[in-house]
Design a protein around this motif. Structure first.
Motif, PDB file in Angstrom:
ATOM      1  N   LEU A  23      55.212  61.933  43.875  1.00 44.95           N
ATOM      2  CA  LEU A  23      55.965  62.472  45.005  1.00 44.95           C
ATOM      3  C   LEU A  23      55.726  63.966  45.155  1.00 44.95           C
ATOM      4  O   LEU A  23      55.591  64.483  46.269  1.00 44.95           O
ATOM      5  CB  LEU A  23      57.458  62.180  44.813  1.00 44.95           C
TER       6      LEU A  23
ATOM      7  N   THR B 141      52.457  64.555  46.844  1.00 48.40           N
ATOM      8  CA  THR B 141      52.550  64.377  48.292  1.00 48.40           C
ATOM      9  C   THR B 141      53.041  65.654  48.959  1.00 48.40           C
ATOM     10  O   THR B 141      52.536  66.054  50.029  1.00 48.40           O
ATOM     11  CB  THR B 141      53.517  63.217  48.622  1.00 48.40           C
ATOM     12  N   HIS B 142      54.007  66.321  48.338  1.00 54.78           N
ATOM     13  CA  HIS B 142      54.522  67.570  48.897  1.00 54.78           C
ATOM     14  C   HIS B 142      53.463  68.670  48.888  1.00 54.78           C
ATOM     15  O   HIS B 142      53.301  69.404  49.868  1.00 54.78           O
ATOM     16  CB  HIS B 142      55.757  68.020  48.102  1.00 54.78           C
TER      17      HIS B 142
ATOM     18  N   HIS C   2      57.499  59.356  37.274  1.00 56.23           N
ATOM     19  CA  HIS C   2      57.216  58.852  38.618  1.00 56.23           C
ATOM     20  C   HIS C   2      57.317  59.938  39.681  1.00 56.23           C
ATOM     21  O   HIS C   2      56.781  59.784  40.780  1.00 56.23           O
ATOM     22  CB  HIS C   2      58.192  57.720  38.965  1.00 56.23           C
ATOM     23  N   LEU C   3      57.970  61.058  39.356  1.00 48.99           N
ATOM     24  CA  LEU C   3      58.132  62.128  40.339  1.00 48.99           C
ATOM     25  C   LEU C   3      56.836  62.899  40.594  1.00 48.99           C
ATOM     26  O   LEU C   3      56.715  63.598  41.595  1.00 48.99           O
ATOM     27  CB  LEU C   3      59.214  63.103  39.886  1.00 48.99           C
TER      28      LEU C   3
ATOM     29  N   ASP D 185      61.455  54.239  42.576  1.00 49.59           N
ATOM     30  CA  ASP D 185      61.217  54.313  44.025  1.00 49.59           C
ATOM     31  C   ASP D 185      61.930  55.496  44.677  1.00 49.59           C
ATOM     32  O   ASP D 185      62.056  55.535  45.911  1.00 49.59           O
ATOM     33  CB  ASP D 185      61.647  53.010  44.705  1.00 49.59           C
ATOM     34  N   PHE D 186      62.372  56.475  43.888  1.00 49.21           N
ATOM     35  CA  PHE D 186      63.009  57.652  44.462  1.00 49.21           C
ATOM     36  C   PHE D 186      62.045  58.316  45.447  1.00 49.21           C
ATOM     37  O   PHE D 186      60.858  58.481  45.173  1.00 49.21           O
ATOM     38  CB  PHE D 186      63.386  58.655  43.374  1.00 49.21           C
ATOM     39  N   HIS D 187      62.575  58.714  46.599  1.00 45.20           N
ATOM     40  CA  HIS D 187      61.716  59.311  47.631  1.00 45.20           C
ATOM     41  C   HIS D 187      62.486  60.359  48.414  1.00 45.20           C
ATOM     42  O   HIS D 187      63.702  60.227  48.624  1.00 45.20           O
ATOM     43  CB  HIS D 187      61.198  58.239  48.598  1.00 45.20           C
ATOM     44  N   ILE D 188      61.794  61.379  48.822  1.00 44.14           N
ATOM     45  CA  ILE D 188      62.303  62.357  49.771  1.00 44.14           C
ATOM     46  C   ILE D 188      61.135  62.784  50.647  1.00 44.14           C
ATOM     47  O   ILE D 188      60.028  63.028  50.148  1.00 44.14           O
ATOM     48  CB  ILE D 188      62.951  63.565  49.048  1.00 44.14           C
ATOM     49  N   ASP D 189      61.357  62.811  51.945  1.00 45.74           N
ATOM     50  CA  ASP D 189      60.276  63.149  52.874  1.00 45.74           C
ATOM     51  C   ASP D 189      59.846  64.599  52.713  1.00 45.74           C
ATOM     52  O   ASP D 189      60.661  65.478  52.408  1.00 45.74           O
ATOM     53  CB  ASP D 189      60.729  62.931  54.322  1.00 45.74           C
TER      54      ASP D 189
END
Length: 380
Positions: free
Chosen positions: A341, A344-345, A337-338, A294-298
């Motif tokens: 993310l 998304t970027h 999993h990254l 669940d690692f996340h960064i906006d």
């Protein structure tokens, strides 16, 4: 409005029938995007169609002399010359380093997409700009005492990326251009050997001087060129500077003008210089949450893409993404999993690279291509 496909959204800013058959402006395109009138697909891909669109940007700007930011130290009035006189190979794209990675991008796209519609035109420009006499003039510029630190180390890194790309491209033109570029390549390699040992503290900024970025790109070249001495130097310096780092303050990022993440660039470099066991142990201390599913960064958000500094944050989205894709490709069980993310970027900023916005188009296409090709390595 119906959601557009990868091809229709990323084909460029020409959408027939939507604005009376005329070219959709950057403002309208970004308004549609931001209001949800269309959205980026969840799985970006560097297709031939997208390569065609992105290739237009460096194809245009590598021979666009003005506007230009020289970043020049003057030793006297004789240095007051135009960009094309000072830098006959890399005078376009607003500044020297952007011109260099614009050339990298053209070589890279030709290597992966030999059927580009403008392949012949691109090859002609590469042959013209990377001619031996022009490269020797670039070398002469660096050899002037006042220019010893010119483009250190961001431009140096992209020059080695261009040299590496030419080595990877299986084409007769590539061999010719690689030979032409070799005096400048050798000079830049020498500059790394001169500079890194005397740098007491690494530069941890989110812009051009970032030490980890400059070393990471140079390491890629060293591996492709089988330059053992450069590999050893970079490995030694990386472990010396970053090997003891813990708890990188990712929450402090980004700064207002960042196009690189100090934390992520360090991750990228250390992945390349450490074996798996050592890297996993180091990464667990450096960014403890990174291996959590669940690692996340906006994503970084840009308020004004006509501002040449604020638009840096689109570049940050791409550079973060290529680091995450690199981790997912190298260690899929631990960091697969990254990839989502990173997607998304990329999908946040890719639609924003539109033709009218020179503040971004003179350089962002290279960052997008680099990120998307790292994604291809990471698989689906």
């Amino acid at each position: 409005m119906k959601k557009l496909s990868t091809g229709s959204l990323f084909a460029g800013s020409v959408i027939t029938g939507m604005v009376t058959g005329r070219k959709l402006t950057a403002l309208v395109a970004l308004t549609l995007f931001s209001t949800g009138a269309f959205s980026a697909p969840e799985t970006p891909e560097l297709s031939l169609q997208e390569a065609e669109r992105l290739s237009e940007m460096p194809l245009h700007c590598v021979t666009t002399e003005y506007p230009n930011k020289l970043n020049q130290t003057l030793s006297g009035p004789q240095d007051l010359q135009g960009p094309a006189s000072l830098h006959p190979a890399f005078y376009g794209c607003f500044d020297w380093h952007s011109s260099v990675h614009g050339h990298w991008m053209l070589v890279n796209l030709l290597r992966h997409f030999p059927d580009l519609a403008k392949a012949t035109e691109i090859k002609a420009k590469l042959k013209e700009n990377l001619a031996t006499d022009k490269i020797l003039q670039e070398v002469a510029y660096f050899e002037k005492p006042q220019n010893a630190s010119f483009e250190r180390t961001y431009g140096w890194a992209w020059l080695l990326a261009l040299a590496a790309e030419l080595k990877l491209w299986d084409d007769p033109l590539a061999a010719e251009l690689s030979q032409n570029l070799s005096p400048l390549t050798e000079l830049i390699v020498g500059k790394y050997h001169q500079f890194l040992p005397k740098l007491v503290y690494p530069v941890r900024t989110g812009e051009h001087p970032n030490t980890a970025f400059g070393m990471s790109m140079a390491m890629d070249y060293a591996l492709i060129a089988e330059d053992k001495a450069l590999q050893s130097l970079i490995t030694d310096r990386a472990v010396h500077w970053f090997g003891g780092d813990k708890q990188c303050p990712l929450s402090w990022e980004p700064n207002g003008f960042d196009f690189l993440s100090p934390c992520f660039e360090e991750l990228d470099l250390m992945r390349k210089v450490m074996d798996k066991k050592s890297f996993m142990h180091w990464a667990k201390s450096f960014l403890p949450a990174l291996d959590n599913a669940d690692f996340h960064i906006d994503v970084a958000r840009v308020s004004d893409r006509t501002d040449g500094k604020l638009v840096h944050l689109d570049g940050l989205n791409f550079s973060r993404a290529w680091v995450m894709y690199g981790l997912a490709a190298e260690y899929p069980d631990e960091f697969g999993h990254l990839r989502a993310l990173a997607d998304t970027h990329v999908t946040h900023s890719l639609p924003a690279i539109v033709d009218e916005n020179y503040e971004g188009t003179h350089w962002l296409g290279s960052f997008a291509v680099y990120a998307l090709q790292q994604r291809a390595r990471a698989g689906e």
